[in-house]
Design a protein around this motif. Sequence first.
Motif, PDB file in Angstrom:
ATOM      1  N   LEU A  81       0.641  -1.123  -0.112  1.00  0.00           N
ATOM      2  CA  LEU A  81       0.012   0.023   0.114  1.00  0.00           C
ATOM      3  C   LEU A  81       0.855   1.197   0.116  1.00  0.00           C
ATOM      4  CD1 LEU A  81      -2.222  -1.352   2.775  1.00  0.00           C
ATOM      5  CD2 LEU A  81      -2.624  -1.300   0.395  1.00  0.00           C
ATOM      6  N   ARG A  82       0.319   2.443  -0.269  1.00  0.00           N
ATOM      7  CA  ARG A  82       1.009   3.807  -0.107  1.00  0.00           C
ATOM      8  C   ARG A  82       0.250   4.558   0.362  1.00  0.00           C
ATOM      9  NH1 ARG A  82       5.286   2.668  -4.435  1.00  0.00           N
ATOM     10  NH2 ARG A  82       6.075   4.701  -3.577  1.00  0.00           N
ATOM     11  N   LEU A  83       1.001   5.361   1.297  1.00  0.00           N
ATOM     12  CA  LEU A  83       0.478   6.681   1.820  1.00  0.00           C
ATOM     13  C   LEU A  83       1.475   7.776   1.494  1.00  0.00           C
ATOM     14  CD1 LEU A  83      -1.020   5.726   5.514  1.00  0.00           C
ATOM     15  CD2 LEU A  83      -2.254   6.341   3.443  1.00  0.00           C
ATOM     16  N   LEU A  84       0.850   9.231   1.283  1.00  0.00           N
ATOM     17  CA  LEU A  84       1.476  10.308   1.070  1.00  0.00           C
ATOM     18  C   LEU A  84       2.085  10.897   2.302  1.00  0.00           C
ATOM     19  CD1 LEU A  84       3.074  11.914  -1.564  1.00  0.00           C
ATOM     20  CD2 LEU A  84       1.256  13.443  -1.208  1.00  0.00           C
ATOM     21  N   PHE A  85       3.182  11.111   2.878  1.00  0.00           N
ATOM     22  CA  PHE A  85       3.388  11.983   3.978  1.00  0.00           C
ATOM     23  C   PHE A  85       3.972  13.413   3.595  1.00  0.00           C
ATOM     24  CE2 PHE A  85       4.154   7.501   6.194  1.00  0.00           C
ATOM     25  CZ  PHE A  85       3.025   7.289   6.617  1.00  0.00           C
ATOM     26  N   LEU A  86       3.402  14.202   4.306  1.00  0.00           N
ATOM     27  CA  LEU A  86       4.092  15.707   4.097  1.00  0.00           C
ATOM     28  C   LEU A  86       4.322  16.396   5.546  1.00  0.00           C
ATOM     29  CD1 LEU A  86       1.311  17.346   1.815  1.00  0.00           C
ATOM     30  CD2 LEU A  86       3.587  16.263   0.952  1.00  0.00           C
ATOM     31  N   ALA A  87       5.819  16.773   5.441  1.00  0.00           N
ATOM     32  CA  ALA A  87       6.422  17.221   7.076  1.00  0.00           C
ATOM     33  C   ALA A  87       5.324  18.610   7.101  1.00  0.00           C
ATOM     34  CB  ALA A  87       7.741  17.638   6.818  1.00  0.00           C
ATOM     35  N   ARG A  88       4.713  18.627   8.301  1.00  0.00           N
ATOM     36  CA  ARG A  88       4.051  19.909   8.725  1.00  0.00           C
ATOM     37  C   ARG A  88       5.078  21.052   9.241  1.00  0.00           C
ATOM     38  NH1 ARG A  88       0.445  21.740  12.790  1.00  0.00           N
ATOM     39  NH2 ARG A  88       0.796  19.928  14.455  1.00  0.00           N
ATOM     40  N   ASN A  89       5.960  20.176  10.021  1.00  0.00           N
ATOM     41  CA  ASN A  89       6.901  21.216  10.806  1.00  0.00           C
ATOM     42  C   ASN A  89       7.917  20.379  10.911  1.00  0.00           C
ATOM     43  OD1 ASN A  89       6.099  19.236  12.700  1.00  0.00           O
ATOM     44  ND2 ASN A  89       4.647  20.372  13.548  1.00  0.00           N
ATOM     45  N   ALA A 125       2.561  11.257  14.537  1.00  0.00           N
ATOM     46  CA  ALA A 125       1.648  11.804  13.680  1.00  0.00           C
ATOM     47  C   ALA A 125       1.102  13.137  13.595  1.00  0.00           C
ATOM     48  CB  ALA A 125       0.355  10.889  14.079  1.00  0.00           C
ATOM     49  N   ASP A 126       1.415  13.731  14.692  1.00  0.00           N
ATOM     50  CA  ASP A 126       0.885  15.280  14.927  1.00  0.00           C
ATOM     51  C   ASP A 126       2.044  16.108  13.900  1.00  0.00           C
ATOM     52  OD1 ASP A 126      -0.740  17.309  15.672  1.00  0.00           O
ATOM     53  OD2 ASP A 126       1.116  18.109  16.803  1.00  0.00           O
ATOM     54  N   GLY A 127       3.148  15.502  13.669  1.00  0.00           N
ATOM     55  CA  GLY A 127       4.137  16.314  12.752  1.00  0.00           C
ATOM     56  C   GLY A 127       3.821  16.109  11.186  1.00  0.00           C
ATOM     57  N   LEU A 128       2.896  15.290  11.076  1.00  0.00           N
ATOM     58  CA  LEU A 128       2.572  14.769   9.545  1.00  0.00           C
ATOM     59  C   LEU A 128       1.254  15.245   8.869  1.00  0.00           C
ATOM     60  CD1 LEU A 128       4.220  11.264   9.509  1.00  0.00           C
ATOM     61  CD2 LEU A 128       5.111  13.378   8.701  1.00  0.00           C
ATOM     62  N   ILE A 129       1.074  15.610   7.919  1.00  0.00           N
ATOM     63  CA  ILE A 129      -0.129  15.892   7.069  1.00  0.00           C
ATOM     64  C   ILE A 129      -0.167  14.539   6.062  1.00  0.00           C
ATOM     65  CG2 ILE A 129      -1.525  16.898   5.170  1.00  0.00           C
ATOM     66  CD1 ILE A 129      -0.476  19.537   6.655  1.00  0.00           C
ATOM     67  N   VAL A 130      -1.193  13.739   6.175  1.00  0.00           N
ATOM     68  CA  VAL A 130      -1.264  12.480   5.505  1.00  0.00           C
ATOM     69  C   VAL A 130      -2.288  12.260   4.438  1.00  0.00           C
ATOM     70  CG1 VAL A 130      -1.409   9.931   5.872  1.00  0.00           C
ATOM     71  CG2 VAL A 130      -0.262  11.338   7.637  1.00  0.00           C
ATOM     72  N   LEU A 131      -1.860  11.934   3.190  1.00  0.00           N
ATOM     73  CA  LEU A 131      -2.895  12.031   2.125  1.00  0.00           C
ATOM     74  C   LEU A 131      -3.205  10.464   1.902  1.00  0.00           C
ATOM     75  CD1 LEU A 131      -1.990  14.883   2.032  1.00  0.00           C
ATOM     76  CD2 LEU A 131      -2.151  14.648  -0.335  1.00  0.00           C
ATOM     77  N   SER A 132      -4.197   9.985   1.518  1.00  0.00           N
ATOM     78  CA  SER A 132      -4.823   8.535   1.268  1.00  0.00           C
ATOM     79  C   SER A 132      -4.254   7.647   0.414  1.00  0.00           C
ATOM     80  CB  SER A 132      -6.257   8.681   1.310  1.00  0.00           C
ATOM     81  OG  SER A 132      -6.697   9.102   0.147  1.00  0.00           O
ATOM     82  N   GLY A 133      -3.658   8.428  -0.725  1.00  0.00           N
ATOM     83  CA  GLY A 133      -2.885   7.586  -1.755  1.00  0.00           C
ATOM     84  C   GLY A 133      -3.704   7.386  -2.832  1.00  0.00           C
ATOM     85  N   PHE A 134      -4.895   7.690  -2.803  1.00  0.00           N
ATOM     86  CA  PHE A 134      -5.818   7.386  -3.908  1.00  0.00           C
ATOM     87  C   PHE A 134      -5.884   5.996  -4.307  1.00  0.00           C
ATOM     88  CE2 PHE A 134      -7.578   8.221  -8.119  1.00  0.00           C
ATOM     89  CZ  PHE A 134      -8.949   8.524  -7.893  1.00  0.00           C
ATOM     90  N   ASN A 135      -5.428   5.679  -5.497  1.00  0.00           N
ATOM     91  CA  ASN A 135      -5.844   4.190  -6.155  1.00  0.00           C
ATOM     92  C   ASN A 135      -4.651   3.295  -5.445  1.00  0.00           C
ATOM     93  OD1 ASN A 135      -3.705   5.675  -7.564  1.00  0.00           O
ATOM     94  ND2 ASN A 135      -3.834   4.058  -8.977  1.00  0.00           N
TER      95      ASN A 135
END
Length: 853
Positions: A81-89, A125-135
């Motif tokens: 599976l995949r998830l997209l992680f973005l650093a919030r801080n 988890a609080d330091g990340l913005i997480v996107l669901s990975g779509f397909n």
Amino acid sequence: MTQDFVHLRMHTEFSIKDGMLNPKKVVHKAIASGMKALAITDATAMFGDVIFYKAASAAGIKPILGADCSITNHYNRDDYLRLLFLARNHQGYLTLCDLLSRAWLTNQYKDRGEVDLDWITPEMADGLIVLSGFNTGAIGKAILNGSLSAAEQEARRLSQKFPHFFMELQRVGRPNDEMLVAESVKLAKKLGLPVVATQPIQFENSEDFEFHEARVAIADGFTLANKARPRIYTPQQYFRTKEEMCELFKDIPSAIENSVEIAKRCNVTIKLGKPQLPIFPTPDGMSLKDYMAQLAREGLDRRLKVLYPDEKKREAEFPRYKERLEREIKIIQDMDFPGYFLIVQDFINWAKTHGCPVGPGRGSGAGSLVAYSLGITDLDPLAYDLLFERFLNPERVSMPDFDVDFCQNNRGRVIEYVKSKYGEESVSQIATFGTMGAKGVIKDVGRVLDMSYSEADRLSRMIPTRPGHNTTLEEALSEEPQFRAEVRNNPQARKLIEYALKLEGTTRSLGIHAGGVLIAPGKLIDFCPLYAAGMLPENVISMYDKKDVEAVGLVKFDFLGLTTLTIIERALDYIEKNTGVRPDIEHMECDDEDTYKKIFQTGDTVAVFQFESPGMHKLLIDAKPTQLSDLIALNALYRPGPMDLIPDFLDIRAGRKKAEYADPRLIPILEDTAGIMVYQEQVMLVAQKIGGYSLGGADILRRAMGKKDVAEMERQSKVFIEGAAKNGVSEEVAAHLFELMRKFAGYGFNKSHAAAYSYVAYKTGWLKNYYPAEFLASSLSEVMTDPEKSLKILMDAKRHSVKLLGPDINESEFNYTSPKTMEIRMGLGALKGVGSAPAEAIKTEREQNGPFK
């Protein structure tokens, strides 16, 4: 007014297996599209993050750092599976470094580093913005499999785990995209989750799709025509403008608005600049400055006792050494580098006392008396007029950089010592990236286009090979008429070059830097993420390359493997076994007349370090060297550029021509090299003695000359001529001298390096002269798999009347050996197909059960 949008998903060329975007150049595309921020999210990697961060920050675009991560599927690891992680801080950035490092160091599956969501604590988890990975995410895959309840369950789980979770929406022309967008929006509404539109960018423009397909096929080993080749990308995965994205998702405006909202929430600042050294322990809380000074002074006393055994002579020489040492100590202390010197001397002296041969020095570091006193180098810099300022310049503050040669077979032991001293989590090697060069990309593209190997190879051979310069395809098309005609007239070649031009320079592979080792002041993952091929501890490397690790504050130490040191050490073992005496090669004077006469003056230098080539043989015969300074000069002269001066050098040395000096003050600087500027250090000394420069200023002048900085040269020319006038030199002579210096500085060689390597060369020449069998047997062991080199050394051994013995199951070891003086026994490893394991098994068997019958 145009609605804003920010791209939050982008694979650059640093995704290695896919992605074509250059992280520097893509920033300009974002500017042209009117975007105020942009994210880099390579595949479970952050290799290009510092490059991107610096480029975006410099261009006024907000850099968003993230990663498109493979996630462990505990139910079926093959269906990852995949998830997209973005650093919030900053905490999010450190979390990303931690997660990616753990994925590659501890949790690889089928060449994927996988993040296990169980590792992630609420704080992380609080330091990340997480996107669901779509397909590619668990939610999207459940919807595509028709299991809406499983999708809902997964969405609840992820949104509870990650407080900043978004349902991701994409429209890039895949068959099920619209259905998946509709169901994802429905699920998001039901659970009260925000949605965000992303564009999975793989290349810059839609017409680049075919080139990207070729890039992926090269990485995966397919041809483009192969029906079994996975086809997971579409022509729509290009860098869309914000207008295109707003139009594409005009039915879901919140998905566009949320891309901007996420960009606002992502605020990561990477501290760039000041290097941070690990803490070096000192006795009784002594300061680093005082401890380094103490060790240097004690070391100088030890060195001088060896250099000048006669006490009166030693006392007479001491003041000039003392003055130089104290000057260097002050500069090192003022520049705040004692810690660096202490760390380097520690691992070098450990190596020397634990059977790991170390080179006498390499590069400009051999010009430091402090380094010599601490045992870092083994060549007296005062004896050879080596300049400290060529190594460390108080007028241009930059980290010192000792390149250290270790015996190839023992280099790993020294790295292990460093890990034991500073901690496994603080030490790693450094990433290096292989790119698609002109010749290589032609062969790669030829293969994926199903062109015959011989045809692609023929085309690649048309690219000229030039020392020190990698010819590009553009240069070859411009400068090589045959290549240009072939591309113009041959449709197959034309298509190949069209693809190759698009892919040339793209990152193709990941490797380990030949020498770089990082030692961090704490955990490495507080500075950068790590990677390890095959999860092997010896393969642990930083995800950033040598420039980028220095940019984030890490200090690089160069641990280089030099096979010549291995050859010397093995030869000494053979000599000791045969004679009962081990020559003290470490404290050798380089004044053996017989070695110069029989080896260097006759060009008998097969297997002699740095002097092996046929051209060098001839030069040695013509030059008739009698001392180490002659070898140093020849070593520096025999390279492109200064080679043109060799005839003058030889004529002046032989008395056929007179050396010319524009000013008598040049005589002590240039007389060793027949009045010719050969070394960079000579350029610096001329600037000091004639132009009135400090040695630090002279080093800045040398660098400017070497870089051919025209504007800086104009400025420096005036400074030099004015300084020369104060020293009583006419403007005409000064201008002539400046031009000479400019010419020589362009290709002048670093004398410190030439001196250190000539010292190693002398040792190999001495060994060959007095112990030819032991030395050549050791040399043969390093070239066993190269028939041409092996034959050359074997023929040389015959010329030296060495008896050559064939392989023997009861006598041979894996390597070539010298069982007796003037005998060489062939090693089992020289036999085709016999590796080290069978050879060792044979040796063990005969040791345990007697000889084979």
